[in-house]
Design a protein around this motif. Structure first.
Motif, PDB file in Angstrom:
ATOM      1  N   LEU A 177      18.728  -8.692  10.466  1.00 17.45           N
ATOM      2  CA  LEU A 177      17.473  -7.984  10.730  1.00 17.45           C
ATOM      3  C   LEU A 177      16.566  -8.805  11.641  1.00 17.45           C
ATOM      4  N   ASN A 178      16.533 -10.105  11.419  1.00 19.41           N
ATOM      5  CA  ASN A 178      15.745 -11.008  12.264  1.00 19.41           C
ATOM      6  C   ASN A 178      16.230 -10.952  13.712  1.00 19.41           C
ATOM      7  N   GLY A 179      17.532 -10.935  13.903  1.00 21.83           N
ATOM      8  CA  GLY A 179      18.105 -10.852  15.254  1.00 21.83           C
ATOM      9  C   GLY A 179      17.733  -9.555  15.956  1.00 21.83           C
ATOM     10  N   THR A 180      17.797  -8.456  15.218  1.00 24.37           N
ATOM     11  CA  THR A 180      17.423  -7.154  15.778  1.00 24.37           C
ATOM     12  C   THR A 180      15.967  -7.151  16.225  1.00 24.37           C
ATOM     13  N   LEU A 181      15.095  -7.679  15.377  1.00 24.60           N
ATOM     14  CA  LEU A 181      13.661  -7.672  15.692  1.00 24.60           C
ATOM     15  C   LEU A 181      13.318  -8.634  16.827  1.00 24.60           C
ATOM     16  N   LYS A 182      13.999  -9.775  16.889  1.00 20.41           N
ATOM     17  CA  LYS A 182      13.771 -10.716  17.990  1.00 20.41           C
ATOM     18  C   LYS A 182      14.253 -10.129  19.318  1.00 20.41           C
ATOM     19  N   SER A 183      15.378  -9.442  19.283  1.00 24.62           N
ATOM     20  CA  SER A 183      15.899  -8.797  20.486  1.00 24.62           C
ATOM     21  C   SER A 183      14.918  -7.731  20.987  1.00 24.62           C
ATOM     22  N   PHE A 184      14.382  -6.929  20.081  1.00 25.37           N
ATOM     23  CA  PHE A 184      13.391  -5.918  20.442  1.00 25.37           C
ATOM     24  C   PHE A 184      12.147  -6.573  21.033  1.00 25.37           C
ATOM     25  N   GLU A 185      11.711  -7.680  20.437  1.00 26.79           N
ATOM     26  CA  GLU A 185      10.527  -8.388  20.943  1.00 26.79           C
ATOM     27  C   GLU A 185      10.759  -8.928  22.343  1.00 26.79           C
ATOM     28  N   THR A 186      11.936  -9.484  22.583  1.00 26.27           N
ATOM     29  CA  THR A 186      12.262 -10.014  23.902  1.00 26.27           C
ATOM     30  C   THR A 186      12.269  -8.903  24.947  1.00 26.27           C
ATOM     31  N   LYS A 187      12.808  -7.753  24.573  1.00 28.28           N
ATOM     32  CA  LYS A 187      12.933  -6.627  25.500  1.00 28.28           C
ATOM     33  C   LYS A 187      11.591  -5.943  25.792  1.00 28.28           C
ATOM     34  N   THR A 188      10.739  -5.811  24.770  1.00 32.29           N
ATOM     35  CA  THR A 188       9.512  -5.018  24.939  1.00 32.29           C
ATOM     36  C   THR A 188       8.215  -5.818  24.877  1.00 32.29           C
ATOM     37  N   GLY A 189       8.276  -7.005  24.308  1.00 33.79           N
ATOM     38  CA  GLY A 189       7.052  -7.784  24.124  1.00 33.79           C
ATOM     39  C   GLY A 189       6.280  -7.385  22.878  1.00 33.79           C
ATOM     40  N   LYS A 190       6.808  -6.451  22.109  1.00 33.59           N
ATOM     41  CA  LYS A 190       6.163  -5.996  20.876  1.00 33.59           C
ATOM     42  C   LYS A 190       6.829  -6.681  19.677  1.00 33.59           C
ATOM     43  N   LYS A 191       6.011  -7.244  18.811  1.00 36.98           N
ATOM     44  CA  LYS A 191       6.521  -8.003  17.674  1.00 36.98           C
ATOM     45  C   LYS A 191       6.404  -7.192  16.384  1.00 36.98           C
ATOM     46  N   ILE A 192       7.505  -7.111  15.651  1.00 38.46           N
ATOM     47  CA  ILE A 192       7.520  -6.487  14.326  1.00 38.46           C
ATOM     48  C   ILE A 192       7.768  -7.598  13.319  1.00 38.46           C
ATOM     49  N   ILE A 193       6.896  -7.675  12.310  1.00 41.87           N
ATOM     50  CA  ILE A 193       7.044  -8.672  11.257  1.00 41.87           C
ATOM     51  C   ILE A 193       7.247  -7.947   9.930  1.00 41.87           C
ATOM     52  N   VAL A 194       8.290  -8.347   9.208  1.00 39.96           N
ATOM     53  CA  VAL A 194       8.606  -7.796   7.894  1.00 39.96           C
ATOM     54  C   VAL A 194       8.329  -8.883   6.859  1.00 39.96           C
ATOM     55  N   VAL A 195       7.563  -8.529   5.827  1.00 33.85           N
ATOM     56  CA  VAL A 195       7.236  -9.468   4.755  1.00 33.85           C
ATOM     57  C   VAL A 195       7.542  -8.799   3.427  1.00 33.85           C
ATOM     58  N   THR A 196       8.305  -9.485   2.575  1.00 34.69           N
ATOM     59  CA  THR A 196       8.520  -9.004   1.211  1.00 34.69           C
ATOM     60  C   THR A 196       7.808  -9.964   0.267  1.00 34.69           C
ATOM     61  N   ILE A 197       7.086  -9.404  -0.690  1.00 34.26           N
ATOM     62  CA  ILE A 197       6.361 -10.218  -1.670  1.00 34.26           C
ATOM     63  C   ILE A 197       6.523  -9.600  -3.053  1.00 34.26           C
ATOM     64  N   SER A 198       6.490 -10.432  -4.073  1.00 33.56           N
ATOM     65  CA  SER A 198       6.621  -9.921  -5.437  1.00 33.56           C
ATOM     66  C   SER A 198       5.281  -9.582  -6.060  1.00 33.56           C
ATOM     67  N   SER A 199       4.210 -10.206  -5.573  1.00 37.98           N
ATOM     68  CA  SER A 199       2.880  -9.931  -6.116  1.00 37.98           C
ATOM     69  C   SER A 199       1.832 -10.173  -5.037  1.00 37.98           C
ATOM     70  N   THR A 200       0.620  -9.727  -5.322  1.00 37.85           N
ATOM     71  CA  THR A 200      -0.492  -9.926  -4.398  1.00 37.85           C
ATOM     72  C   THR A 200      -1.544 -10.782  -5.099  1.00 37.85           C
ATOM     73  N   PRO A 201      -1.355 -12.090  -5.101  1.00 36.00           N
ATOM     74  CA  PRO A 201      -2.287 -12.952  -5.816  1.00 36.00           C
ATOM     75  C   PRO A 201      -3.712 -12.790  -5.291  1.00 36.00           C
ATOM     76  N   SER A 202      -4.627 -12.652  -6.195  1.00 32.05           N
ATOM     77  CA  SER A 202      -6.065 -12.499  -5.930  1.00 32.05           C
ATOM     78  C   SER A 202      -6.407 -11.248  -5.108  1.00 32.05           C
ATOM     79  N   TYR A 203      -5.526 -10.254  -5.101  1.00 36.39           N
ATOM     80  CA  TYR A 203      -5.796  -8.973  -4.436  1.00 36.39           C
ATOM     81  C   TYR A 203      -5.560  -7.845  -5.420  1.00 36.39           C
ATOM     82  N   ARG A 204      -6.339  -6.777  -5.272  1.00 33.55           N
ATOM     83  CA  ARG A 204      -6.196  -5.623  -6.158  1.00 33.55           C
ATOM     84  C   ARG A 204      -4.943  -4.820  -5.845  1.00 33.55           C
ATOM     85  N   ASP A 205      -4.610  -4.715  -4.566  1.00 32.56           N
ATOM     86  CA  ASP A 205      -3.456  -3.905  -4.196  1.00 32.56           C
ATOM     87  C   ASP A 205      -2.812  -4.415  -2.906  1.00 32.56           C
TER      88      ASP A 205
END
Length: 163
Positions: A52-80
């Motif tokens: 997935l990282n390779g796919t997104l880096k390739s897209f960024e190189t081609k278009t200049g647009k960056k997609i960042i994917v973040v997975t988290i188990s909780s949101t410390p000190s945030y309501r949602d």
């Protein structure tokens, strides 16, 4: 009378300064660096992260647009997840100078998804289109328990719209 007013004012406003949270404290919960795929919840295997990282880096190189994917188990000190995602997006833009076109935050434990888009892409991808992509391509795979396929197909649809 002035002394009573002064004591009342101190009693009224002092607790706010002791218990108020500042934005500098919130930034400490974010990582010091981010790649295109950041699996903090550990829901993907290393090979899936690499692909997935390779796919997104390739897209960024081609278009200049960056997609960042973040997975988290909780949101410390945030309501949602929404508030967490907005502050993370701000932190990436201002704190780390990364400026993602799309920030895709997902939590398996919280059972929530948040996708934030930069204003620069609104002509190619509206909030309604993002919602349709999530409902049509991402959520069905997540319900099956295949988080990689959900992320892969969701980002592929976003890439298709942005190209």
């Amino acid at each position: 009378m002035k002394k009573i007013f002064f004591i009342f004012a101190i009693a009224l406003f002092a607790p706010n300064s002791f218990f108020a949270q500042t934005k500098t404290e919130a930034k400490n919960i974010f990582a010091n660096s981010y790649d295109n795929v950041n699996d903090f919840e550990k829901i993907l295997n290393p090979n899936q992260v690499k692909t997935l990282n390779g796919t997104l880096k390739s897209f960024e190189t081609k278009t200049g647009k960056k997609i960042i994917v973040v997975t988290i188990s909780s949101t410390p000190s945030y309501r949602d997840l929404s508030n967490y995602s907005e502050d993370l997006h701000r932190y990436l833009n201002i704190g780390l100078k990364i400026e993602p076109s799309i920030l895709f935050v997902i939590s398996k434990d919280l059972r929530q998804i948040q996708i934030l888009g930069d204003n620069k892409i609104s002509d190619k991808l509206s909030n309604q289109e993002i919602e349709n992509i999530v409902n049509t391509f991402v959520v069905p795979e997540l319900k099956k328990g295949d988080y990689y396929k959900g992320l892969e197909t969701g980002t592929a649809q976003i890439i298709k719209k942005l190209e």
